[in-house]
Design a protein around this motif. Structure first.
Motif, PDB file in Angstrom:
ATOM      1  N   UNK A   1     -10.315   1.621 -13.293  1.00 10.19           N
ATOM      2  CA  UNK A   1      -9.494   0.704 -12.494  1.00 10.19           C
ATOM      3  C   UNK A   1      -9.561   1.109 -11.029  1.00 10.19           C
ATOM      4  N   UNK A   2      -9.674   0.104 -10.164  1.00 11.17           N
ATOM      5  CA  UNK A   2      -9.596   0.362  -8.725  1.00 11.17           C
ATOM      6  C   UNK A   2      -8.462  -0.479  -8.159  1.00 11.17           C
ATOM      7  N   UNK A   3      -7.717   0.095  -7.228  1.00 10.98           N
ATOM      8  CA  UNK A   3      -6.608  -0.626  -6.620  1.00 10.98           C
ATOM      9  C   UNK A   3      -6.910  -1.013  -5.189  1.00 10.98           C
ATOM     10  N   UNK A   4      -6.798  -2.315  -4.895  1.00  8.98           N
ATOM     11  CA  UNK A   4      -6.900  -2.802  -3.516  1.00  8.98           C
ATOM     12  C   UNK A   4      -5.475  -3.027  -3.026  1.00  8.98           C
ATOM     13  N   UNK A   5      -5.113  -2.351  -1.968  1.00 12.41           N
ATOM     14  CA  UNK A   5      -3.718  -2.300  -1.540  1.00 12.41           C
ATOM     15  C   UNK A   5      -3.323  -3.511  -0.705  1.00 12.41           C
ATOM     16  N   UNK A   6      -2.557  -4.381  -1.336  1.00  8.39           N
ATOM     17  CA  UNK A   6      -1.951  -5.490  -0.599  1.00  8.39           C
ATOM     18  C   UNK A   6      -0.438  -5.320  -0.599  1.00  8.39           C
ATOM     19  N   UNK A   7       0.005  -4.062  -0.833  1.00 11.69           N
ATOM     20  CA  UNK A   7       1.434  -3.768  -0.871  1.00 11.69           C
ATOM     21  C   UNK A   7       1.826  -2.936   0.329  1.00 11.69           C
ATOM     22  N   UNK A   8       2.684  -1.945   0.096  1.00  9.61           N
ATOM     23  CA  UNK A   8       3.210  -1.146   1.195  1.00  9.61           C
ATOM     24  C   UNK A   8       2.683   0.287   1.175  1.00  9.61           C
ATOM     25  N   UNK A   9       3.203   1.123   0.243  1.00 13.15           N
ATOM     26  CA  UNK A   9       2.912   2.552   0.314  1.00 13.15           C
ATOM     27  C   UNK A   9       1.474   2.883  -0.073  1.00 13.15           C
ATOM     28  N   UNK A  10       1.043   2.480  -1.259  1.00 13.14           N
ATOM     29  CA  UNK A  10      -0.349   2.646  -1.642  1.00 13.14           C
ATOM     30  C   UNK A  10      -0.792   4.063  -1.940  1.00 13.14           C
ATOM     31  N   UNK A  11      -0.045   4.806  -2.774  1.00 11.81           N
ATOM     32  CA  UNK A  11      -0.522   6.109  -3.238  1.00 11.81           C
ATOM     33  C   UNK A  11      -1.688   5.927  -4.209  1.00 11.81           C
ATOM     34  N   UNK A  12      -1.610   4.912  -5.062  1.00 16.53           N
ATOM     35  CA  UNK A  12      -2.616   4.697  -6.102  1.00 16.53           C
ATOM     36  C   UNK A  12      -3.630   3.637  -5.685  1.00 16.53           C
ATOM     37  N   UNK A  13      -3.132   2.516  -5.180  1.00 16.78           N
ATOM     38  CA  UNK A  13      -4.014   1.444  -4.703  1.00 16.78           C
ATOM     39  C   UNK A  13      -4.418   1.788  -3.274  1.00 16.78           C
ATOM     40  N   UNK A  14      -5.505   2.527  -3.152  1.00 19.33           N
ATOM     41  CA  UNK A  14      -5.804   3.136  -1.847  1.00 19.33           C
ATOM     42  C   UNK A  14      -6.975   2.506  -1.106  1.00 19.33           C
TER      43      UNK A  14
END
Length: 305
Positions: free
Chosen positions: A104-117
């Motif tokens: 799994x890869x996380x694309x950060x469209x949120x705020x903090x982004x520790x995992x979706x980096x």
């Protein structure tokens, strides 16, 4: 590995696993966010321009007025999975897709982004390097467990970040008895108890005063929340090959799984927790550095924050 003085420091081994194919990506989107549609379409075009076809989960597709495929079918057919949102979106994807064991890869469209980096500006560069094999897949510890009801019924679950026991009523305390490998070792009285993975150490555990663990460590963190006694209520780190048993003596309680699933605990119920047989596979940029993430997200060393 860099030598220091006359010795070479120990290093946790990084996985050398690579994707077998990079042909199809399965996407889920941040829930209840139909405004994400233009962003998804832009990123989809970036994937397709690199020759990677995109499948969108049915629920996410319906949210933005498109056609999608059933989640299980997407997980089975995709070479890897992508969450477009924040860390909560990635947590949900990892848990729900656990049986397929797809990276799994996380694309950060949120705020903090520790995992979706992967940032929105980094998508093109990341894809180019992905196709060249210049990435890594981290194997992150997960929790598997179950609630055994007094009737004998078992309710099983998987967690990526943490399992949190609290009262179902605000401002009510709970008393949680804890055993390791069947031997009672402590009773926690207070607002709750957190059982965290190293990945989850920067989530609720951190807010409750628990320690941060390097995410490839194999260990549980047991952290009391607003303990009513300081004498025996300290965070504890134990190896992941121990099993943990918890019960809420004389109190009603709830067990929250990654903040996204809730199970009721009544007197006589027991919550069993163990390290999952397989971990979560997270795709990162090759140069991804956890300590840089901590410095950036937690403002370490920043005098002006």
């Amino acid at each position: 590995m860099r030598s220091v003085g006359n010795f070479t420091p120990y290093r946790i081994r990084m996985s050398k696993e690579k994707l077998v194919e990079v042909n199809t990506a399965g996407f889920i989107l941040k829930p209840d966010s139909p405004e994400i549609k233009p962003l998804y379409e832009k990123i989809k075009a970036q994937f397709e321009a690199k020759g990677i076809s995109v499948m969108l989960s049915e629920k996410s597709a319906k949210m933005i007025g498109l056609e999608g495929v059933p989640f299980e079918e997407m997980c089975a057919k995709a070479d890897f999975l992508v969450s477009l949102g924040g860390d909560g979106t990635l947590l949900s994807l990892v848990r729900r897709s656990y049986g397929h064991h797809k990276p799994v890869v996380g694309i950060n469209a949120g705020n903090l982004g520790f995992l979706a980096d992967i940032t929105l500006d980094d998508v093109d560069a990341f894809l180019a390097r992905l196709l060249l094999g210049e990435y890594r897949i981290d194997d992150r510890m997960m929790i598997e467990g179950y609630v055994q009801k007094s009737s004998g019924e078992k309710k099983r679950f998987i967690a990526f970040n943490d399992v949190v026991i609290t009262s179902p009523e605000p401002s009510k305390m709970v008393r949680v008895n804890a055993s390791i490998d069947g031997e009672r070792f402590n009773s926690y009285t207070g607002d709750g108890l957190i059982i965290s993975t190293p990945t989850g150490s920067t989530a609720y555990n951190l807010s409750a005063g628990g320690p941060i663990l390097y995410p490839l460590t194999q260990a549980f963190i047991i952290t009391p929340v607003l303990a009513h006694s300081l004498a025996n209520q300290r965070p504890l780190v134990v190896p992941a090959d121990f099993s943990i048993e918890l019960d809420a003596e004389k109190y009603r309680a709830i067990a929250s799984i990654d903040g996204q699933e809730v199970y009721e605990l009544e007197e006589g119920d027991i919550l069993y927790i163990a390290g999952a047989k397989k971990g979560a596979k997270l795709i990162h940029r090759k140069e991804h550095n956890y300590f840089s993430v901590l410095r950036e997200k937690l403002h370490w060393g920043d005098r002006n924050w």
